[in-house]
Design a protein around this motif. Structure first.
Motif, PDB file in Angstrom:
ATOM      1  N   ASP A 224      76.550  36.598   2.058  1.00 55.44           N
ATOM      2  CA  ASP A 224      76.416  37.090   0.674  1.00 55.44           C
ATOM      3  C   ASP A 224      76.202  35.924  -0.284  1.00 55.44           C
ATOM      4  O   ASP A 224      75.384  36.023  -1.216  1.00 55.44           O
TER       5      ASP A 224
ATOM      6  N   ASN B  22      72.618  34.744  -0.010  1.00 55.68           N
ATOM      7  CA  ASN B  22      71.717  35.708  -0.644  1.00 55.68           C
ATOM      8  C   ASN B  22      71.810  35.644  -2.169  1.00 55.68           C
ATOM      9  O   ASN B  22      70.810  35.836  -2.879  1.00 55.68           O
ATOM     10  N   ASN B  23      73.001  35.352  -2.691  1.00 56.32           N
ATOM     11  CA  ASN B  23      73.134  35.173  -4.143  1.00 56.32           C
ATOM     12  C   ASN B  23      72.421  33.908  -4.605  1.00 56.32           C
ATOM     13  O   ASN B  23      71.878  33.853  -5.723  1.00 56.32           O
TER      14      ASN B  23
ATOM     15  N   SER C 105      81.828  34.390  -4.613  1.00 53.47           N
ATOM     16  CA  SER C 105      81.683  33.485  -3.471  1.00 53.47           C
ATOM     17  C   SER C 105      82.639  32.307  -3.591  1.00 53.47           C
ATOM     18  O   SER C 105      83.181  31.819  -2.593  1.00 53.47           O
TER      19      SER C 105
END
Length: 300
Positions: free
Chosen positions: A190, A193-194, A220
């Motif tokens: 994640d 992807n951010n 994150s």
């Protein structure tokens, strides 16, 4: 009862053989420093030594396991620390990019974030002794699989590892899972992807999109911080068990030494006494044999 010469001789031979055996045993003890070499030397002490040696062999195996677990934990921490640094840099680039009015500057930030994405994938697919660190138990293949856009940039990342962990026994009553959890590993995907979203927003030049993408990075940071804290707790537990088991092993070695070692001064005195007794027995035997020969001659 009449005592014959044969009976006297047989008794003396038996006594000398016994002295020889004792002398050999004492010499061996003085040379080796050990009073227990076989069960017959001292059955109780021998049994205690064997039991303590078995405990130390078991402690050695647990020690090897603890070293393995610590290596995994250290490798996991190293990667998490790198991801934390990547987050800090990306967050800074996002903040600067959202306030930049020059598109060329924003493109420069986008290029830097793109490099961070590649570094994050490399960290996620890091290995220790041929096994992927952040893959759960599916550690024989890279856990983070990427797809690319038409420009050859990473467009998305998928986590293909699993959420299982490998418990490692580090004592009779304790096991640890030294790697990261499945939730942490999925969270790394994640995070990457951010980063991709932030890069794309910087490339678009839209301040609102850049700000939103930068804000989306915040969870994150929490994930990585929690994972680092969990890792520290695991390392502390491993270190505590290692210290305790090392102390137990040293104590066992002391008990083994106490149970099996000779009292050297006492043993040397016993050896000296035995040698004197043996010499006296030889002299006595010589005298008896000499008298027996004279008696035989006189009878002829």
């Amino acid at each position: 009862m009449r005592i014959t010469n044969n009976m006297v001789t047989s008794s003396m031979v038996s006594e000398m053989q016994q002295l020889e055996t004792q002398q050999s045993t004492l010499q061996s003890e003085v040379a080796s420093g050990l009073a227990v070499n076989q069960p017959s030397d001292n059955p109780q002490a021998f049994g205690q030594v064997i039991e303590l040696q078995g405990q130390n062999e078991e402690l050695q195996q647990y020690g090897d396991n603890a070293n393995q677990a610590m290596n995994v934990a250290n490798a996991s921490y190293s990667g998490l620390n790198s991801l934390q640094q990547l987050y800090d840099t990306a967050s800074q680039q996002g903040t600067l990019g959202s306030s930049a009015i020059d598109s060329n500057t924003q493109q420069g930030y986008a290029t830097e974030v793109d490099q961070l994405i590649q570094q994050a994938v490399q960290v996620g697919n890091a290995q220790l002794d041929g096994s992927y660190i952040y893959a759960g138990t599916a550690d024989s293949t890279p856990p983070f699989v990427t797809t690319e856009n038409s420009q050859g940039q990473i467009a998305s990342v998928q986590y293909v590892g699993n959420s299982d962990t490998t418990p490692i026994p580090i004592s009779q009553n304790a096991t640890v899972s030294a790697g990261t959890s499945g939730a942490t590993n999925s969270g790394i995907a994640d995070f990457i992807n951010n980063l991709v979203s932030l890069r794309d927003a910087l490339q678009s030049g839209d301040a609102g999109s850049i700000s939103a993408a930068n804000t989306a990075l915040a969870p994150s940071e929490d994930l990585i911080t929690t994972a680092v804290a969990d890792n520290g707790a695991v390392q502390a537990r491993i270190g505590s068990d290692q210290t305790e088991q090392q102390a137990t092993a040293i104590q066992n070695e002391t008990m083994i030494s106490d149970a099996s070692s000779v009292n050297l001064p006492t043993t040397e005195v016993q050896l000296s006494q035995n040698q004197l007794a043996y010499q006296a027995a030889l002299q006595s035997a010589s005298s008896i044999i000499h008298l027996s020969i004279l008696n035989y001659i006189n009878l002829q």
